[in-house]
Design an enzyme around this catalytic site. Structure first.
Site, mmCIF file in Angstrom:
data_model
loop_
_atom_site.group_PDB
_atom_site.id
_atom_site.type_symbol
_atom_site.label_atom_id
_atom_site.label_comp_id
_atom_site.label_asym_id
_atom_site.label_seq_id
_atom_site.Cartn_x
_atom_site.Cartn_y
_atom_site.Cartn_z
ATOM 1 N N ASP A 108 -1.336 24.970 29.767
ATOM 2 C CA ASP A 108 -1.966 26.320 29.455
ATOM 3 C C ASP A 108 -1.067 26.662 28.123
ATOM 4 O O ASP A 108 -0.177 26.063 27.585
ATOM 5 C CB ASP A 108 -1.615 27.571 30.412
ATOM 6 C CG ASP A 108 -0.152 27.455 31.017
ATOM 7 O OD1 ASP A 108 0.800 26.638 30.618
ATOM 8 O OD2 ASP A 108 0.061 28.044 32.109
ATOM 9 N N ASN A 168 2.625 36.069 41.618
ATOM 10 C CA ASN A 168 1.595 36.343 42.515
ATOM 11 C C ASN A 168 0.809 35.017 42.959
ATOM 12 O O ASN A 168 -0.517 35.016 43.253
ATOM 13 C CB ASN A 168 0.565 37.196 41.551
ATOM 14 C CG ASN A 168 0.217 36.484 40.168
ATOM 15 O OD1 ASN A 168 0.331 35.234 39.917
ATOM 16 N ND2 ASN A 168 -0.646 37.186 39.432
ATOM 17 N N HIS A 215 0.083 32.251 41.063
ATOM 18 C CA HIS A 215 -0.796 31.758 39.921
ATOM 19 C C HIS A 215 0.019 30.038 39.695
ATOM 20 O O HIS A 215 1.030 29.955 39.808
ATOM 21 C CB HIS A 215 -0.881 32.516 38.780
ATOM 22 C CG HIS A 215 -0.037 32.496 37.837
ATOM 23 N ND1 HIS A 215 0.098 33.869 36.840
ATOM 24 C CD2 HIS A 215 1.152 31.921 37.506
ATOM 25 C CE1 HIS A 215 0.971 33.675 36.350
ATOM 26 N NE2 HIS A 215 1.684 32.529 36.386
ATOM 27 N N GLU A 227 -5.292 32.727 37.971
ATOM 28 C CA GLU A 227 -4.695 33.943 38.510
ATOM 29 C C GLU A 227 -5.455 34.175 39.777
ATOM 30 O O GLU A 227 -6.519 33.530 40.062
ATOM 31 C CB GLU A 227 -5.130 35.080 37.629
ATOM 32 C CG GLU A 227 -4.449 35.049 36.361
ATOM 33 C CD GLU A 227 -2.941 35.866 36.421
ATOM 34 O OE1 GLU A 227 -2.294 35.505 37.316
ATOM 35 O OE2 GLU A 227 -2.592 36.439 35.506
HETATM 36 C C1 GLP Z 1 3.923 31.341 33.254
HETATM 37 C C2 GLP Z 1 3.410 29.975 33.195
HETATM 38 C C3 GLP Z 1 3.248 29.309 34.547
HETATM 39 C C4 GLP Z 1 4.538 29.356 35.329
HETATM 40 C C5 GLP Z 1 4.833 30.423 35.408
HETATM 41 C C6 GLP Z 1 6.228 30.630 36.239
HETATM 42 O O1 GLP Z 1 3.359 32.298 33.904
HETATM 43 N N1 GLP Z 1 2.000 30.105 32.591
HETATM 44 O O2 GLP Z 1 2.555 27.897 34.218
HETATM 45 O O3 GLP Z 1 4.347 28.331 36.359
HETATM 46 O O4 GLP Z 1 5.130 31.235 34.243
HETATM 47 O O5 GLP Z 1 7.378 30.684 35.458
HETATM 48 P P1 GLP Z 1 8.874 30.510 35.819
HETATM 49 O O6 GLP Z 1 9.089 29.172 35.954
HETATM 50 O O7 GLP Z 1 9.709 31.118 34.656
HETATM 51 O O8 GLP Z 1 9.016 31.489 37.210
#
Ligand code: GLP
Length: 242
Positions: free
Chosen positions: A67, A136, A138, A143
């Site tokens: 992404d 949440n 995702h 989402e």
């Molecule tokens: C962002 C990214 C996700 C990732 C999420 C969790 O929202 N778009 O792909 O999985 O963060 O991040 P973290 O590893 O910092 O908890």
């Protein structure tokens, strides 16, 4: 699903990195699916270390990121392209031309999404997809919703996601409102998925994803339908698992 919980952050990183290293040793041309976020950071750091010791080469590999924010200049420190360059690509021997991150500044985002899926179709499937999870539920930026998109698409970020990611920006208003993300269908096409999760604030999302019903309201729960998923958790993230 193979769920492993680690007491030590070093073992967590080592195990994640070893999965990628073994793949590259058996298949130097492997296609890697990569993710940003704080959970994979130590795995990338370990990969860099192993590369420096001559234990792994990325020279023939290619990568596709999940992404990217829409409208954030590509050289902005919080763009996902910058993140990947800083945490991995600039420190290993991967050919930057074979690293792909969706272009969140493309003039025609719908065309960019189609082109990204076409590239994945032509060069895929992804051999190993790294994933994190949002609080949440995702994955990528898919989402929770009444329905989920299969292909790469533009998504309106939920306020809770913008607030969760505000820690990386000066202020909440600076967090982009949209992102381009691979869809659930694209993610599930990977041969193997490695979900990396650290931190107690993810414990509820982890429980819903791994032990709850399969529902679009927790996009990560769809991983239960994939035949080859490895989940690496620290003790905080595993806290609510039965
Ligand atoms: C962002 C990214 C996700 C990732 C999420 C969790 O929202 N778009 O792909 O999985 O963060 O991040 P973290 O590893 O910092 O908890």
């Amino acid at each position: 699903m193979n769920i492993l919980t680690f007491k030590s952050q070093e073992d967590f990183a080592e195990t994640g990195a070893n999965l990628i290293v073994s793949l590259l040793q058996s298949n130097p041309r492997a296609v890697l699916g990569l993710a940003t976020g704080s959970s994979p950071v130590t795995v990338y750091a370990r990969l860099v270390e192993m590369h420096r010791k001559g234990l792994v080469s990325f020279a023939k590999a290619s990568s596709y990121n999940l992404d990217e924010y829409v409208g954030l200049p590509v050289d902005h420190p919080q763009s996902y392209r910058s993140f990947m360059n800083e945490h991995l690509f600039n420190h290993v021997d991967i050919d930057l031309a074979r690293t792909h991150v969706p272009d969140g500044n493309a003039p025609d985002l719908a065309a960019e999404c189609l082109a990204y899926d076409r590239m994945l179709e032509d060069n895929g499937p992804v051999d190993l997809q790294i994933l994190g999870i949002g609080s949440n539920g995702h994955i990528g930026f898919n989402e929770p919703d009444a329905s989920l998109s299969s292909g790469t698409h533009v998504v309106d970020l939920l306020e809770e996601t913008r607030e969760a990611n505000a820690r990386f920006f000066d202020k909440l208003e600076d967090v982009p409102r949209q992102a381009v993300t691979m869809g659930i269908g694209g993610i599930l096409k990977a041969r193997q998925i490695v979900l990396l999760v650290r931190g107690e604030e993810k414990a509820e999302a982890v429980r819903n994803a791994l032990e709850g019903p399969i529902t679009t309201q927790c996009p990560a729960s769809l991983l239960q339908s994939h035949p080859n998923v490895v989940v690496l958790l620290d003790e905080g993230a595993a806290k609510w698992l039965k």
